[in-house]
Structures are given as C-alpha cells and as structure tokens.
Design an enzyme around this catalytic site. Sequence first.
Site, PDB file in Angstrom:
ATOM      1  N   GLU A 145      -1.547  -1.476  -4.525  1.00  0.00           N
ATOM      2  CA  GLU A 145      -2.800  -0.720  -4.633  1.00  0.00           C
ATOM      3  C   GLU A 145      -2.595   0.448  -5.590  1.00  0.00           C
ATOM      4  OE1 GLU A 145      -5.720  -0.339  -1.321  1.00  0.00           O
ATOM      5  OE2 GLU A 145      -5.093   1.756  -1.422  1.00  0.00           O
TER       6      GLU A 145
ATOM      7  N   ASP B  37      -2.024   0.953   7.376  1.00  0.00           N
ATOM      8  CA  ASP B  37      -1.319   0.773   6.100  1.00  0.00           C
ATOM      9  C   ASP B  37      -0.962  -0.696   5.873  1.00  0.00           C
ATOM     10  OD1 ASP B  37      -1.088   3.643   5.375  1.00  0.00           O
ATOM     11  OD2 ASP B  37       0.163   3.709   7.164  1.00  0.00           O
TER      12      ASP B  37
ATOM     13  N   ASP C 217       0.879  -1.168   0.000  1.00  0.00           N
ATOM     14  CA  ASP C 217       0.000   0.000   0.000  1.00  0.00           C
ATOM     15  C   ASP C 217       0.922   1.223   0.000  1.00  0.00           C
ATOM     16  OD1 ASP C 217      -2.166   1.744   0.249  1.00  0.00           O
ATOM     17  OD2 ASP C 217      -2.187   1.592   2.427  1.00  0.00           O
TER      18      ASP C 217
END
Length: 162
Positions: free
Chosen positions: A67, A139, A7
């Site tokens: 992501e 996260d 991420d």
Amino acid sequence: MIILGLDPGLGTTGWGVIRAEGNRLSHLANGRLKTDTAEPLARRLADLDTMLAALIADHAPQAAAVEEVFVNANPQSTLKLGQARGVVLLAVARAGIEPGEYAARLVKKAVVGVGNADKAQVHAMVARLLPGVKIAGADAADALAVAITHAHHLASRRAGIG
C-alpha cells in the site's frame, strides 16, 4: 500464484498471503509484524527488515503488493511511515520480486467497488472474498485487501484489460 500483500507501518506492518488460481482466490496466512516502540528508530527498521525476510522465506511468494503512503496531518508520522515502507519495498526487492504499489483509494475501489469505502466495508469484503479467513487485525485485513487488488490487477493484465 502466491501473492504477499503488505500494509506498512513502523509500529505494526500488516501482511496477508493469498493464492490466486485464475479468478479463484484463497487465503493462506495473515498477521502483523510489530516493532518495539522502546527501541531507537534504526533498530526498529532493522527488526522490521529481519521479520520481513523471514516472512518471505516462509511463504515464498511469487508476487507482492504494498500500500502506498498517505500523508498524515503529522509530518513526523508520515516520515516514519515512509521509512517503514522503504524497508518493506527493500525486503520485497531483495527477494527478487517487483512489487505492485496501490493507493488506499484504489484498493478500496478494487475490493469494495467504491474508493471512499470505510475500513469496516473493506474488511467485510475481504472476509467475503476469502471465505473462512480469520483476520489477525485491521492491518492484516488491509494487507489482504492489497493482495486481492494485486491479484485482480495481474488477472486484468493477463486478459489484456489493464
């Protein structure tokens, strides 16, 4: 198969490593890579690259997923996020891994079942899918969700569904 989920963020990049054996998923590790906000942008990006290289060397993933960037109201924040994401993609590609890339909405749908799930729902499902996991923050939970999404995607592709 060992899958690394990422991420991206300039300040904090979440990461999660899972093992996928058929339809069974297990947690291996997760955490956050942080850059020093007092450093210039180029130094922070270089530091992120160094940390990612070490992470990949430590866990030797066979697959990775990242992501996708969402657009913030603040264009400067979006640009910095995009630059960090570029470093993440570069580090994965340098390791010889073709990363899967997933929009946040698709990750939510894959993990929770609906694309408009909130962060708390995603994190609860990550904990349910990976029993006993100790998540190192939001996260890292998002990164584990991206890894889970990639595992589902790979399994669907192998089954001829995707």
